[in-house]
Design a protein around this motif. Structure first.
Motif, PDB file in Angstrom:
ATOM      1  N   GLY A   1      -1.627 -21.310  18.103  1.00 52.00           N
ATOM      2  CA  GLY A   1      -1.824 -19.496  17.921  1.00 52.00           C
ATOM      3  C   GLY A   1      -1.174 -19.093  16.694  1.00 52.00           C
ATOM      4  N   ARG A   2      -1.568 -18.038  16.401  1.00 47.70           N
ATOM      5  CA  ARG A   2      -0.857 -17.223  15.316  1.00 47.70           C
ATOM      6  C   ARG A   2      -0.550 -15.989  15.791  1.00 47.70           C
ATOM      7  NH1 ARG A   2      -4.331 -21.504  14.203  1.00 47.70           N
ATOM      8  NH2 ARG A   2      -4.767 -22.021  12.122  1.00 47.70           N
ATOM      9  N   LEU A   3       1.028 -15.876  15.308  1.00 40.98           N
ATOM     10  CA  LEU A   3       1.600 -14.325  15.665  1.00 40.98           C
ATOM     11  C   LEU A   3       1.213 -13.312  14.683  1.00 40.98           C
ATOM     12  CD1 LEU A   3       5.203 -16.064  16.104  1.00 40.98           C
ATOM     13  CD2 LEU A   3       3.716 -15.149  17.993  1.00 40.98           C
ATOM     14  N   ILE A   4       1.163 -12.016  14.740  1.00 41.74           N
ATOM     15  CA  ILE A   4       0.999 -11.081  14.023  1.00 41.74           C
ATOM     16  C   ILE A   4       2.235 -10.176  13.856  1.00 41.74           C
ATOM     17  CG2 ILE A   4      -0.105  -9.508  15.510  1.00 41.74           C
ATOM     18  CD1 ILE A   4      -2.239  -9.097  13.709  1.00 41.74           C
ATOM     19  N   ALA A   5       2.223  -9.870  12.648  1.00 39.27           N
ATOM     20  CA  ALA A   5       3.257  -8.610  12.254  1.00 39.27           C
ATOM     21  C   ALA A   5       2.639  -7.523  11.406  1.00 39.27           C
ATOM     22  CB  ALA A   5       4.464  -9.221  11.485  1.00 39.27           C
ATOM     23  N   THR A   6       2.806  -6.406  11.945  1.00 37.93           N
ATOM     24  CA  THR A   6       2.136  -4.993  11.171  1.00 37.93           C
ATOM     25  C   THR A   6       3.028  -4.173  10.840  1.00 37.93           C
ATOM     26  OG1 THR A   6       1.913  -4.370  13.357  1.00 37.93           O
ATOM     27  CG2 THR A   6       0.063  -5.731  12.656  1.00 37.93           C
ATOM     28  N   ILE A   7       2.643  -3.424   9.939  1.00 36.29           N
ATOM     29  CA  ILE A   7       3.340  -2.066   9.346  1.00 36.29           C
ATOM     30  C   ILE A   7       2.434  -1.029   8.851  1.00 36.29           C
ATOM     31  CG2 ILE A   7       4.160  -2.970   7.121  1.00 36.29           C
ATOM     32  CD1 ILE A   7       6.542  -1.339   7.197  1.00 36.29           C
ATOM     33  N   ARG A   8       2.842   0.112   9.147  1.00 35.45           N
ATOM     34  CA  ARG A   8       1.714   1.206   8.440  1.00 35.45           C
ATOM     35  C   ARG A   8       2.595   2.397   8.122  1.00 35.45           C
ATOM     36  NH1 ARG A   8      -1.950   4.872  12.673  1.00 35.45           N
ATOM     37  NH2 ARG A   8      -1.841   6.229  10.847  1.00 35.45           N
ATOM     38  N   LEU A   9       1.990   3.346   7.353  1.00 30.25           N
ATOM     39  CA  LEU A   9       2.449   4.536   6.863  1.00 30.25           C
ATOM     40  C   LEU A   9       2.319   5.703   8.093  1.00 30.25           C
ATOM     41  CD1 LEU A   9       2.159   4.596   3.224  1.00 30.25           C
ATOM     42  CD2 LEU A   9       4.333   4.296   4.314  1.00 30.25           C
TER      43      LEU A   9
ATOM     44  N   THR B   1       1.018  -1.073  -0.001  1.00 33.57           N
ATOM     45  CA  THR B   1       0.069  -0.032   0.002  1.00 33.57           C
ATOM     46  C   THR B   1       0.808   1.126   0.285  1.00 33.57           C
ATOM     47  OG1 THR B   1      -1.832   1.018   0.966  1.00 33.57           O
ATOM     48  CG2 THR B   1      -0.216   0.458   2.615  1.00 33.57           C
ATOM     49  N   ALA B   2       0.369   2.408  -0.599  1.00 35.25           N
ATOM     50  CA  ALA B   2       0.896   3.601  -0.237  1.00 35.25           C
ATOM     51  C   ALA B   2      -0.294   4.495   0.260  1.00 35.25           C
ATOM     52  CB  ALA B   2       1.288   4.274  -1.617  1.00 35.25           C
ATOM     53  N   THR B   3      -1.129   4.120   1.162  1.00 35.90           N
ATOM     54  CA  THR B   3      -2.230   4.818   1.627  1.00 35.90           C
ATOM     55  C   THR B   3      -1.994   4.839   3.193  1.00 35.90           C
ATOM     56  OG1 THR B   3      -3.881   3.778   0.398  1.00 35.90           O
ATOM     57  CG2 THR B   3      -4.567   4.540   2.164  1.00 35.90           C
ATOM     58  N   PRO B   4      -1.864   6.012   3.602  1.00 32.59           N
ATOM     59  CA  PRO B   4      -1.403   6.385   5.144  1.00 32.59           C
ATOM     60  C   PRO B   4      -2.664   5.992   6.044  1.00 32.59           C
ATOM     61  CG  PRO B   4      -0.907   8.087   3.870  1.00 32.59           C
ATOM     62  CD  PRO B   4      -1.403   7.409   2.938  1.00 32.59           C
ATOM     63  N   GLY B   5      -2.345   5.191   7.226  1.00 26.86           N
ATOM     64  CA  GLY B   5      -3.406   4.812   8.136  1.00 26.86           C
ATOM     65  C   GLY B   5      -3.651   3.468   7.986  1.00 26.86           C
TER      66      GLY B   5
END
Length: 251
Positions: A243-251, A93-97
């Motif tokens: 269980g499942r681990l989560i990885a996240t990133i955002r602009l 994505t290039a969408t902030p938020g």
């Protein structure tokens, strides 16, 4: 309990994190921060966990962009959050938020960023997806949004390490068929078994694709049950689910 979030200087100052299992609302074999909606965990607990993750990313839960991960090389481009999770194993994505989210439990969670272009990505790269090109496809999808791969960085989060990843001859053959030089990612095991280095293979594919920088956090999911969920460890323990681990990133 406070959430434990692993971060990387390569991705900073973007908000991002490889979340461990600490600080969640789940119990039993899912004890901690299980974010897998496809697990047999209580739905309410998973929603609480995902809301905590979103909060740590400075966002509302509906800003999480999730996928129905199918061990493919398919990538989607997200311009807004959506209710239905599409079948794919990477998102850009290039969408902030928007908060890009990947679930894993031994496979590689890979977070990408081109800081100059303002483009990010997240990929689920198990052996099948990595072999089929999900990492390269993520870079290509980022380029369509204006990224440049030599300006792009990627970090592989907690994954199963070579010491815990025993495989058989059929598995080995899949890699030899593609490129005999892939033998470098295998070490000898007992009998006809071998030990596969998934993170090293992921780093190799990223660097071969021309990425600017790439690194692994060097955390093994299998060997640290207090911090990480592991599919393979759950199988060896005879547990009904994991269980499942989560990885996240955002602009």
């Amino acid at each position: 309990m406070t959430l434990e979030i692993l971060t990387s200087d390569l991705l900073a100052p973007l908000r991002h994190g490889f979340f461990t299992r600490k600080g969640g609302a789940s119990s039993g074999v899912f004890s901690g921060l299980n974010c897998g909606r496809g697990s047999s965990d209580q739905t309410e607990a998973v929603l609480i966990n995902r809301a905590r993750v979103a909060g740590a990313m400075g966002a509302e839960p509906d800003a999480l962009v999730s996928l129905n991960q199918v061990h493919s090389a398919d990538v989607i481009t997200a311009e807004s959050a959506r209710d239905a999770a599409p079948d794919a194993d990477a998102v850009v994505t290039a969408t902030p938020g928007l908060v890009l989210a990947i679930l894993t439990a031994d496979c590689q969670p890979v977070l990408f960023a081109d800081h100059k272009a303002g483009v990010i990505g997240a990929a689920h790269a198990g052996w099948r997806g990595a072999l089929d090109g999900v990492l390269e496809n993520t870079l290509q999808a980022m380029e369509t949004l204006g990224a440049h791969r030599d300006d792009t960085v990627a970090v592989i989060g907690p994954s199963i390490s070579q010491a815990a990843y025993e495989v058989g001859p059929e598995f080995f053959d899949n890699f030899m068929t593609e490129d005999p030089e892939n033998s470098r990612f295998f070490a000898g095991g007992g009998g006809d078994r071998m030990m596969f280095d998934l993170p090293a293979f992921g780093l190799h594919r990223l660097r071969q694709a021309g990425i600017g920088q790439a690194q692994w956090t060097r955390h093994c999911t299998y060997s640290d049950p207090a911090r990480f969920f592991s599919y393979r460890r759950s199988v060896h323990a005879g547990e009904a689910d994991y269980g499942r681990l989560i990885a996240t990133i955002r602009l």
